[in-house]
Design a protein around this motif. Structure first.
Motif, PDB file in Angstrom:
ATOM      1  N   GLY A 134       9.895   5.536   1.302  1.00 45.84           N
ATOM      2  CA  GLY A 134       9.224   4.238   1.210  1.00 45.84           C
ATOM      3  C   GLY A 134      10.129   3.169   0.593  1.00 45.84           C
ATOM      4  N   ALA A 135      11.090   3.603  -0.210  1.00 46.79           N
ATOM      5  CA  ALA A 135      12.017   2.647  -0.835  1.00 46.79           C
ATOM      6  C   ALA A 135      12.804   1.868   0.212  1.00 46.79           C
ATOM      7  N   TYR A 192       4.919  11.214   1.265  1.00 47.97           N
ATOM      8  CA  TYR A 192       5.727  10.044   1.607  1.00 47.97           C
ATOM      9  C   TYR A 192       5.433   8.930   0.612  1.00 47.97           C
ATOM     10  N   GLY A 193       6.229   8.867  -0.444  1.00 52.50           N
ATOM     11  CA  GLY A 193       6.084   7.782  -1.416  1.00 52.50           C
ATOM     12  C   GLY A 193       7.391   7.007  -1.457  1.00 52.50           C
ATOM     13  N   THR A 194       7.795   6.590  -2.644  1.00 51.83           N
ATOM     14  CA  THR A 194       9.080   5.939  -2.829  1.00 51.83           C
ATOM     15  C   THR A 194      10.184   6.815  -2.234  1.00 51.83           C
ATOM     16  N   ILE A 245      11.573   0.941   3.063  1.00 48.54           N
ATOM     17  CA  ILE A 245      10.639  -0.081   3.556  1.00 48.54           C
ATOM     18  C   ILE A 245      10.542  -1.221   2.535  1.00 48.54           C
ATOM     19  N   GLN A 246      10.555  -0.844   1.258  1.00 46.75           N
ATOM     20  CA  GLN A 246      10.587  -1.882   0.204  1.00 46.75           C
ATOM     21  C   GLN A 246      11.831  -2.758   0.352  1.00 46.75           C
ATOM     22  N   GLY A 263       0.558  10.646   0.458  1.00 47.19           N
ATOM     23  CA  GLY A 263       1.402   9.580  -0.093  1.00 47.19           C
ATOM     24  C   GLY A 263       1.221   8.284   0.683  1.00 47.19           C
ATOM     25  N   GLY A 264       1.605   7.170   0.051  1.00 48.87           N
ATOM     26  CA  GLY A 264       1.368   5.826   0.582  1.00 48.87           C
ATOM     27  C   GLY A 264       1.809   5.620   2.030  1.00 48.87           C
ATOM     28  N   ALA A 265       3.043   6.066   2.342  1.00 45.05           N
ATOM     29  CA  ALA A 265       3.567   5.786   3.680  1.00 45.05           C
ATOM     30  C   ALA A 265       2.982   6.715   4.742  1.00 45.05           C
ATOM     31  N   ILE A 304       5.295  -3.081   8.630  1.00 48.61           N
ATOM     32  CA  ILE A 304       6.432  -2.486   9.331  1.00 48.61           C
ATOM     33  C   ILE A 304       5.959  -1.772  10.596  1.00 48.61           C
ATOM     34  N   PRO A 317       2.928  -2.150   4.981  1.00 47.09           N
ATOM     35  CA  PRO A 317       2.183  -1.731   6.183  1.00 47.09           C
ATOM     36  C   PRO A 317       2.558  -2.526   7.449  1.00 47.09           C
TER      37      PRO A 317
END
Ligand code: ADP
Length: 507
Positions: free
Chosen positions: A323-324, A278-280, A326-327, A423-425, A342, A340
């Motif tokens: 994740g995009a 889970y990234g961009t 969320i961005q 991944g980040g998310a 969110i 985070p």
């Protein structure tokens, strides 16, 4: 002065093999990471390199800079960890895939910049091949689609467009490689021109069923065979680090493209095991064992790894917007200040309040394949809050992942067992719980989320006997948190609404 320092000093004079060095040659930076025998990350060094955008939709890197930043990272991680290079058992390499480098075998100099996987300059070559009816030949042999993403048409572009290259190629003076090959060429000072099966499987010229460069495809792209590296196992001693680099001859024994290395690092060793990053966007890949499954949904068939001559296959799908989204919520509609946050916001409500988000911010990929689709927020009422929207946003990422995993399962004809995440998310606990509920299966987040680098280290250490077997590796792989599925009526409603509403935005 403490015991740890004393212990390190003793080891410097009496070296034992304590570490595996993993080189993670990414799209924006070169990293070097030392892992110890328990799979713990001991030290990491990282250096970024320049991204070149010489024309619209062109993306290039300087191969020399890739090599120099990698070399700096190697030297600096050894210094940081305060170790003797003789303590390094082996080196594993994982890399951005498909990125294409051609160099002169006589002097080791690149003939042009690296053409990066994102580069679309060969879209026209691809279109012509598709129009000439060649898609089936390519996809049946390589498991891929004809797309500018893969190396084959990038090599063709170089030979056709850079003066003299065609002529030099025909004389056998040039070498092609993905970033792994290029690094190994330099690490061995020109002694080895190799790539592994996972990287070869992303070139559009490698027959993944026969395990060899394919003459027919090479002819279609007009690429001389003399350019190509020898294809080796993903876990095998293929050469040694030249002594001039660290003063020690360390075996190079693991190679895999980044997504495949992550699949191995997540210990997805059985058919049906899946990892999702889970990234961009999301990168989802499922182990399909000895079966090279052809997707009915334009997902890719690829080599997961080749070990001792035995090929394991995988099916791969990606989601452009994860994740995009969320961005976008953070930067465009400002409902949170940081990604985070969110989770806290979404946790202030019980449910999505009837809202569905279709995160088609850059079209919709598998299984809808609608490049012109745009995103939507549906089901808004007077009572809808930003927290409902936050929650629907997280659900939409999990719903898109579910779409892909269900199709993979159908394609492969295997029940998927559980989902490993990174991944980040993936640090978002609520998102992970939603994912478990929507899939009605366990979602597992590991302690080490550097799964790509870990996978390359595992492949390298397995070849030298640093780790004895995959059973040993499985013991090292530790769960951070496991999310048990707990679906209820609401889960079903979310899925039903999604299926209805996604169909409305397709063009
Ligand atoms: P990439 O490798 O694609 O740059 P990362 O793995 O670093 O991505 O993850 C960053 C992405 O994850 C960003 O798009 C960000 O919006 C999203 N993200 C990071 N943390 C969270 C979180 N706690 N909840 C939801 N999304 C998150």
């Amino acid at each position: 002065f403490n015991f740890i320092v004393l212990y390190r000093l003793i080891l410097i004079f009496l070296p034992m093999k304590n570490f595996v060095l993993s080189l993670d040659a990414g799209t924006t930076s070169s990293r070097a990471i030392l892992f110890d025998k328990t799979g713990n990350q001991v030290a990491v060094a990282q250096e970024e390199f320049t991204q070149f955008f010489p024309k619209k939709s062109w993306v290039e890197h300087d191969p020399v800079e890739i090599w120099e930043t990698q070399l700096n990272a190697i030297k600096s991680v050894v210094k940081k960890a305060f170790i003797n290079p003789d303590e390094i058992d082996s080196i594993g390499i994982t890399n951005q895939r498909e990125t294409t480098i051609v160099w002169n075998k006589n002097n080791g100099k690149p003939v042009y910049n690296a053409i990066v996987w994102q580069d679309r300059r060969t879209a026209k070559i691809c279109k012509d091949l598709i129009e000439a009816g060649k898609e089936v030949i390519f996809s049946s042999k390589t498991g891929l689609l004809i797309d500018a993403y893969f190396s084959g048409t990038k090599i063709k572009w170089l030979l056709d467009n850079i003066p003299d290259l065609n002529h030099l190629a025909k004389r056998g003076e040039l070498a092609f490689g993905t970033v792994d090959s290029w690094l190994i060429w330099n690490l061995t000072q020109g002694a080895k021109h190799v790539t592994d099966a996972t990287n070869a499987s992303r070139t559009l010229i490698y027959n993944i069923h026969e395990g060899e460069w394919d003459d027919e495809l090479l002819t279609l792209l007009d690429i001389p065979k003399s350019l190509l590296p020898e294809v080796v196992n993903s876990s095998e001693i293929i050469g040694t680090l030249n002594k001039s680099i660290l003063g020690s001859e360390i075996p190079i024994s693991g190679i895999a493209g980044d997504q495949q290395a992550a699949l191995f690092g997540q210990m997805c060793l059985k058919p049906g095991d899946v990892k999702n990053t889970y990234g961009t966007g999301c990168f989802c890949i499922m182990n399909t064992g000895s079966n090279a499954v052809r997707s009915q949904n334009r997902m890719l068939t690829t080599i997961a790894w080749e070990i001792k001559g035995k090929v394991t296959y995988a099916i791969e799908g990606s989601i452009f917007t994860a994740g995009a989204l969320i961005q976008w919520m953070r930067d465009q509609i400002n409902i949170v200040d940081s990604a985070p946050q969110i989770e806290d916001l979404a946790n202030t409500v019980e449910d999505n309040g009837g809202v569905t988000i279709v995160p088609a911010l850059s079209g919709l990929g598998a299984p809808y394949w609608d490049p012109h689709a745009t995103g939507a927020i549906m089901g808004i009422t007077r009572g809808t809050s930003k927290a409902n929207i936050a929650r629907a946003g997280l659900e939409s990422i999990a719903l898109r992942s579910r779409d892909i995993i269900i199709e993979m399962q159908k394609d492969a004809g295997v029940e998927f067992s559980n989902l490993k995440v990174d991944g980040g998310a993936s640090n978002n606990d609520l998102l992970m719980q939603i994912q478990a509920d929507l899939l009605n299966s366990k979602v597992i987040r590991p302690k080490i989320t550097e799964t790509t680098a870990l996978g390359a280290a595992f492949l390298a250490g397995l070849a030298t006997g640093f780790w004895k077997s995959t059973k040993d590796l499985e013991k090292l792989w530790k769960v951070d948190q496991s999310f048990e599925p707990n679906p209820d009526d609401k889960t079903e409603t979310i899925i039903n609404l999604w299926e209805d509403r996604v169909s409305r935005i397709l063009s």
